[in-house]
Design a protein around this motif. Structure first.
Motif, mmCIF file in Angstrom:
data_model
loop_
_atom_site.group_PDB
_atom_site.id
_atom_site.type_symbol
_atom_site.label_atom_id
_atom_site.label_comp_id
_atom_site.label_asym_id
_atom_site.label_seq_id
_atom_site.Cartn_x
_atom_site.Cartn_y
_atom_site.Cartn_z
ATOM 1 N N GLN A 133 -67.753 -15.331 -151.828
ATOM 2 C CA GLN A 133 -67.110 -14.392 -152.742
ATOM 3 C C GLN A 133 -65.869 -13.704 -152.175
ATOM 4 N N VAL A 138 -72.029 -9.634 -149.130
ATOM 5 C CA VAL A 138 -72.807 -9.621 -150.373
ATOM 6 C C VAL A 138 -72.054 -9.016 -151.556
ATOM 7 N N THR A 150 -69.964 -14.865 -146.767
ATOM 8 C CA THR A 150 -71.340 -15.356 -146.702
ATOM 9 C C THR A 150 -71.786 -16.020 -148.001
ATOM 10 N N TYR A 151 -71.447 -15.424 -149.140
ATOM 11 C CA TYR A 151 -71.843 -15.945 -150.448
ATOM 12 C C TYR A 151 -70.666 -16.594 -151.187
#
Length: 296
Positions: free
Chosen positions: A213, A180, A210-211
């Protein structure tokens, strides 16, 4: 452009963090070949396995057999406690890592300890390892967010990280376990550690994607002087105790970016891609790495 490091070290975690969450058991011969191929591709550090109880991570139940087959005492291994250290010492290994938590809930779920109790568990392990001449790395998980507690205060992460480092670790790896983190958050956290007396020479970063990034976060870490990056060949990995954690930052994606920036790393990208394609075939699925997909 902000001045970037001329050279970085990639700490390859695919063989341990990458495989530990695979549902189908990978045989020990394949694991050994995977480690050998990663080393042959020029990766300077390959974390091979973990001496965790087979009940908790069945995939790594063959840790001692694997290390005996590899016969390379310089390969680091994760040890959760003194029992794990005993096994590492028996095999004559030189480098271990411990795995702490920045949050109360994850400490309970992953270590069966409270946030404070984890330090009492780690202290004798680190002391004995250092007395035996071993190098000790400390991981801190949930540095950017926790699936049960949400956002994790920066000062809490710094406090936990410093306590782990002060036990006797030579390096602290800051983990975005559920992926995150954002570039701004990365810079704030690393800056806060610097203000607390832990400079970038003592820190590494460990990003999950996950995102989407992870690569942006790696670039942000470069901008503030980080020179050690954890990554997993082919983007393998997750976390068996955090279901929302997807794959690690893919080593190939990191190498592609570093090549574009002219930053030295010592890894042969073609050889690494071939290794990840080979492992993906063994696992029966495609690699999640964008670079592996593009080049393969």
């Amino acid at each position: 452009m902000t001045a970037l490091p001329a050279k970085v070290t990639i700490w390859e975690v695919g063989a341990r963090d990458g495989l530990q969450n695979e549902k189908s058991v990978v045989d020990v011969q394949t694991k050994a070949e995977f480690v050998r191929r990663l080393l042959a591709a020029g990766l300077p550090i390959v974390e091979a396995t973990s001496f965790v109880h087979p009940k908790w991570v069945p995939q790594l139940a063959d840790a001692a057999e694997l290390m005996t087959m590899l016969d390379n005492p310089d390969l680091p291994v994760l040890v959760p406690n003194e029992r794990g250290l005993d096994r590492a010492l028996e095999l004559g290994l030189k480098h271990i890592a411990i795995f702490g938590s920045a949050t109360e809930t994850f400490a309970n779920k992953n270590l069966n300890r409270s946030l404070d109790e984890q330090f009492a568990m780690f202290e004798p392990t680190v002391v004995r390892a250092r007395e035996a001449g071993m190098d000790v790395r400390a991981y801190v998980s949930m540095c950017f967010g926790d699936p049960w507690e949400g956002a994790v205060p920066i000062d809490q992460v710094v406090s936990v990280g410093k306590r782990l480092f002060d036990l006797g670790a030579s390096q602290l790896s800051l983990g975005d376990t559920i992926g995150v983190g954002t570039a701004g958050h990365v810079k704030q956290l690393i800056t806060a550690f610097g203000e607390a007396g832990l400079g970038t020479d003592a820190l590494a970063v460990h990003f999950h994607d996950t995102y989407g990034q992870a690569l942006a976060n790696a670039y942000a870490a470069l901008e503030v002087g980080i020179t050690t990056f954890d990554a997993s060949a082919g983007g393998l990995g997750g976390c068996p105790y955090a279901e929302s954690a997807t794959g690690n930052l893919a080593t190939e994606d990191l190498v592609w970016m570093l090549n574009g920036l002219g930053i030295e790393h010592g890894v042969d990208l073609d050889s690494l891609v071939a290794t990840s394609v080979w492992m993906a075939e063994k696992l029966g699925r495609e690699s999640p790495s964008r670079v592996v997909t593009a080049l393969a």
